[in-house]
Design a protein around this motif. Structure first.
Motif, PDB file in Angstrom:
ATOM      1  N   ASP A   1       5.176  16.012  73.431  1.00 22.80           N
ATOM      2  CA  ASP A   1       6.255  16.591  72.578  1.00 22.80           C
ATOM      3  C   ASP A   1       5.712  15.666  71.022  1.00 22.80           C
ATOM      4  OD1 ASP A   1       7.688  18.171  74.337  1.00 22.80           O
ATOM      5  OD2 ASP A   1       8.890  16.342  74.585  1.00 22.80           O
ATOM      6  N   TYR A   2       4.896  14.720  71.021  1.00 22.50           N
ATOM      7  CA  TYR A   2       4.710  13.808  69.932  1.00 22.50           C
ATOM      8  C   TYR A   2       3.057  13.204  69.652  1.00 22.50           C
ATOM      9  CZ  TYR A   2       4.506   9.525  72.070  1.00 22.50           C
ATOM     10  OH  TYR A   2       4.501   8.351  72.961  1.00 22.50           O
ATOM     11  N   GLU A   3       2.910  13.084  68.444  1.00 20.78           N
ATOM     12  CA  GLU A   3       1.792  12.416  67.982  1.00 20.78           C
ATOM     13  C   GLU A   3       2.401  11.155  67.097  1.00 20.78           C
ATOM     14  OE1 GLU A   3      -1.980  14.281  66.585  1.00 20.78           O
ATOM     15  OE2 GLU A   3      -0.691  16.239  67.272  1.00 20.78           O
ATOM     16  N   LEU A   4       1.950  10.035  67.080  1.00 22.84           N
ATOM     17  CA  LEU A   4       2.135   9.102  66.224  1.00 22.84           C
ATOM     18  C   LEU A   4       1.069   8.544  65.327  1.00 22.84           C
ATOM     19  CD1 LEU A   4       4.370   6.879  65.080  1.00 22.84           C
ATOM     20  CD2 LEU A   4       3.958   5.572  66.863  1.00 22.84           C
ATOM     21  N   ILE A   5       1.026   8.629  64.202  1.00 20.38           N
ATOM     22  CA  ILE A   5       0.165   7.419  63.392  1.00 20.38           C
ATOM     23  C   ILE A   5       0.952   6.529  62.786  1.00 20.38           C
ATOM     24  CG2 ILE A   5      -1.097   7.632  61.395  1.00 20.38           C
ATOM     25  CD1 ILE A   5      -1.313  10.728  61.535  1.00 20.38           C
ATOM     26  N   ILE A   6       0.020   5.096  63.072  1.00 17.57           N
ATOM     27  CA  ILE A   6       0.610   3.882  62.384  1.00 17.57           C
ATOM     28  C   ILE A   6      -0.621   3.496  61.596  1.00 17.57           C
ATOM     29  CG2 ILE A   6       1.388   1.541  62.709  1.00 17.57           C
ATOM     30  CD1 ILE A   6       2.434   2.361  65.569  1.00 17.57           C
ATOM     31  N   ALA A   7      -0.334   3.506  60.300  1.00 14.55           N
ATOM     32  CA  ALA A   7      -1.419   3.184  59.281  1.00 14.55           C
ATOM     33  C   ALA A   7      -1.013   2.182  58.260  1.00 14.55           C
ATOM     34  CB  ALA A   7      -1.912   4.487  58.768  1.00 14.55           C
ATOM     35  N   GLY A   8      -1.855   1.119  58.138  1.00 14.88           N
ATOM     36  CA  GLY A   8      -1.744   0.161  57.043  1.00 14.88           C
ATOM     37  C   GLY A   8      -2.712  -1.194  57.104  1.00 14.88           C
TER      38      GLY A   8
ATOM     39  N   GLU B   1      -0.602  13.697  54.443  1.00 14.96           N
ATOM     40  CA  GLU B   1      -0.585  15.286  54.399  1.00 14.96           C
ATOM     41  C   GLU B   1      -0.571  15.909  55.502  1.00 14.96           C
ATOM     42  OE1 GLU B   1      -3.814  15.982  51.724  1.00 14.96           O
ATOM     43  OE2 GLU B   1      -3.045  14.818  50.115  1.00 14.96           O
ATOM     44  N   VAL B   2      -1.176  15.489  56.748  1.00 15.04           N
ATOM     45  CA  VAL B   2      -1.223  16.331  57.988  1.00 15.04           C
ATOM     46  C   VAL B   2       0.063  15.731  58.930  1.00 15.04           C
ATOM     47  CG1 VAL B   2      -3.540  16.658  57.633  1.00 15.04           C
ATOM     48  CG2 VAL B   2      -2.852  14.616  58.929  1.00 15.04           C
ATOM     49  N   SER B   3       1.041  15.090  58.503  1.00 13.60           N
ATOM     50  CA  SER B   3       2.015  14.621  59.113  1.00 13.60           C
ATOM     51  C   SER B   3       3.264  15.423  59.057  1.00 13.60           C
ATOM     52  CB  SER B   3       2.384  13.294  58.806  1.00 13.60           C
ATOM     53  OG  SER B   3       1.253  12.289  59.177  1.00 13.60           O
ATOM     54  N   ASP B   4       4.242  15.439  59.988  1.00  8.97           N
ATOM     55  CA  ASP B   4       5.347  16.202  59.810  1.00  8.97           C
ATOM     56  C   ASP B   4       6.535  15.373  59.450  1.00  8.97           C
ATOM     57  OD1 ASP B   4       4.268  18.511  60.894  1.00  8.97           O
ATOM     58  OD2 ASP B   4       4.061  17.517  62.783  1.00  8.97           O
ATOM     59  N   VAL B   5       6.603  14.255  59.955  1.00 12.75           N
ATOM     60  CA  VAL B   5       7.858  13.305  59.599  1.00 12.75           C
ATOM     61  C   VAL B   5       7.529  11.886  59.511  1.00 12.75           C
ATOM     62  CG1 VAL B   5       8.397  13.037  61.896  1.00 12.75           C
ATOM     63  CG2 VAL B   5      10.327  12.626  60.486  1.00 12.75           C
TER      64      VAL B   5
ATOM     65  N   PRO C   1       1.233  22.165  67.955  1.00 10.49           N
ATOM     66  CA  PRO C   1       2.674  22.148  68.416  1.00 10.49           C
ATOM     67  C   PRO C   1       3.374  20.822  68.239  1.00 10.49           C
ATOM     68  CG  PRO C   1       1.418  22.542  70.488  1.00 10.49           C
ATOM     69  CD  PRO C   1       0.533  22.514  69.206  1.00 10.49           C
ATOM     70  N   ARG C   2       2.707  19.876  68.747  1.00 10.55           N
ATOM     71  CA  ARG C   2       3.336  18.557  68.734  1.00 10.55           C
ATOM     72  C   ARG C   2       3.833  17.833  67.401  1.00 10.55           C
ATOM     73  NH1 ARG C   2       0.047  14.402  72.660  1.00 10.55           N
ATOM     74  NH2 ARG C   2      -1.461  14.840  71.026  1.00 10.55           N
ATOM     75  N   VAL C   3       5.007  17.513  67.284  1.00  9.13           N
ATOM     76  CA  VAL C   3       5.280  16.855  65.994  1.00  9.13           C
ATOM     77  C   VAL C   3       4.677  15.610  65.834  1.00  9.13           C
ATOM     78  CG1 VAL C   3       7.296  15.515  67.117  1.00  9.13           C
ATOM     79  CG2 VAL C   3       7.360  15.947  64.625  1.00  9.13           C
TER      80      VAL C   3
ATOM     81  N   THR D   1      15.171  15.686  66.466  1.00 11.12           N
ATOM     82  CA  THR D   1      15.591  17.111  67.082  1.00 11.12           C
ATOM     83  C   THR D   1      15.901  18.044  65.883  1.00 11.12           C
ATOM     84  OG1 THR D   1      17.600  17.001  67.863  1.00 11.12           O
ATOM     85  CG2 THR D   1      15.865  16.626  69.349  1.00 11.12           C
ATOM     86  N   GLU D   2      16.506  17.341  64.808  1.00 12.91           N
ATOM     87  CA  GLU D   2      17.096  18.096  63.636  1.00 12.91           C
ATOM     88  C   GLU D   2      16.185  18.228  62.339  1.00 12.91           C
ATOM     89  OE1 GLU D   2      20.675  15.982  63.015  1.00 12.91           O
ATOM     90  OE2 GLU D   2      21.639  16.568  64.736  1.00 12.91           O
ATOM     91  N   VAL D   3      15.000  17.484  62.576  1.00 10.70           N
ATOM     92  CA  VAL D   3      14.137  17.741  61.531  1.00 10.70           C
ATOM     93  C   VAL D   3      13.599  19.117  61.409  1.00 10.70           C
ATOM     94  CG1 VAL D   3      11.671  16.965  60.749  1.00 10.70           C
ATOM     95  CG2 VAL D   3      13.383  15.282  61.560  1.00 10.70           C
TER      96      VAL D   3
END
Length: 379
Positions: free
Chosen positions: A246-253, A284-288, A212-214, A345-347
């Motif tokens: 409320d969130y997960e964050l991936i930083i990749a590079g 592919e498994v991310s939301d925004v 459920p987390r973005v 919130t508007e995404v």
């Protein structure tokens, strides 16, 4: 009669950097417009991928040694591998050539070299950036900093004035170049935009019901300041104002900077992934998609990491150039922490809408049509 193109690029092709990606896509466009009649002068390590795209007439050049680079830099010549090869072999390179395409404005000095000896040949230069702004945000030794504007003006400035046509990715770059070097006048400047091959949108792998987390994602070359400074700001300034549930964050590079590694250490909701084997799998498994960068010049190719996977993009103000035509549901801009949180919130989960907008604006076939319209009238 077929017309041959001499294509010279300042970037190694086939790498994952924004410049390399943009250069390869531009070569594809030129190849299509001129029915494959292309002679390419490229870095030696780029041979395989260029041949894979159909270009057979290749000139491969190795890097020069450090002494040669330093000498040419002091003379105001970009530290490229093409000088003095192109100057010495120009007669051979130009056999049957009607157009010269300079991919990268730091090759601009070649415009005068070509026009002085082949007055009927059309010279077209693609400006990836407004280089004064680009290098202002680039870390370099003090002695290079003293000389860099002279080098830029000798290349980008001279090319701007000598080319038959200048191409830019964005209206902003065109405006900045005109302010710096004067109106191109008869030496036209056109905004060609950025274009790439658009593959089909892949089926989403992630089950939203079980997560459920973005899930936000930031990508880039995390070893250089342009790549990591925005991610560092985001971790230090934005995340503390958000609830981890409320969130997960991936930083990749590529090769994350130590400052970014330290900032992410201990943050359970943040995954810092160095040199991922597949960036596509993460997208592919991310939301925004988040672009938090605040520096640099030109179009931000990393934004396309999100768009090509159907992810709405939240972009920090100053890096939206080239994306103004997209709706806020597809591409929205934020200025500060409060602005970002409101935008988030508007995404909505509108992958198909995002992907269709991306494809209609940035598909390589659209770029081919634009480039053909600009160049065919000169034939």
């Amino acid at each position: 009669m077929k017309h041959k193109v001499l294509f010279i690029t300042m970037h190694p092709l086939g790498e994952s950097t924004g410049g390399s990606i943009a250069s390869l896509n531009f070569l594809k466009m030129v190849f299509s417009v001129f029915d494959g009649q292309v002679r390419a002068v490229i870095p030696s390590g780029s041979e395989s991928i260029v041949r894979d795209h159909g270009v057979e007439d290749l000139v491969l050049l190795d890097q020069r040694n450090k002494l040669d680079k330093a000498v040419y830099f002091l003379r105001g010549i970009c530290r490229d591998r093409y000088t003095p090869y192109v100057d010495t072999n120009l007669e051979t390179l130009m056999v049957g050539v009607s157009h010269v395409f300079l991919d990268g404005s730091m090759l601009g000095r070649f415009a005068a070299v070509v026009k002085n000896r082949f007055t009927n040949v059309k010279v077209v230069m693609l400006h990836h950036n407004f280089e004064r702004k680009y290098y202002a945000d680039t870390k370099m030794p003090w002695y290079q900093r003293i000389l860099i504007n002279r080098v830029i003006d000798y290349n980008q400035g001279a090319g701007w004035k000598q080319c038959d046509m200048n191409l830019t990715f964005t209206e902003k770059d065109k405006h900045d170049l005109s302010d710096a070097y004067g109106n191109a006048g008869e030496k036209k400047c056109e905004v060609i935009g950025y274009h790439e091959d658009c593959q089909e949108l892949k089926v989403r792998k992630r089950d939203k019901n079980t997560a459920p987390r973005v899930r936000m994602i930031i990508t880039g070359n995390l070893s250089v300041r342009k790549g990591y400074e925005g991610a560092l700001w985001f971790v230090n300034e934005v995340l503390p104002s958000m609830d981890e549930i409320d969130y997960e964050l991936i930083i990749a590079g590529r090769n994350p900077h130590i400052d970014l590694i330290d900032a992410c250490d201990g943050l359970e909701a943040v995954s810092l992934i160095a040199n991922p084997e597949s960036m596509d799998d993460l997208l592919e498994v991310s939301d925004v998609f988040i672009n938090p960068s605040s520096i640099g010049s030109g179009i931000k190719v990393r934004n396309f990491d999100g768009l090509r996977h159907g992810l709405p993009v939240l972009c920090r103000k100053g890096n939206e150039y080239g994306f103004e035509q997209l709706t806020e549901r597809v591409f929205s801009i934020f200025e500060d922490v409060t602005d970002f949180k409101q935008s988030l919130t508007e995404v909505t989960d509108n992958r198909n809408e995002v992907f269709e907008s991306y494809k209609s604006e940035y598909a390589i076939c659209s770029g081919v049509r634009k480039l053909r319209a600009l160049t065919m009238k000169d034939k």
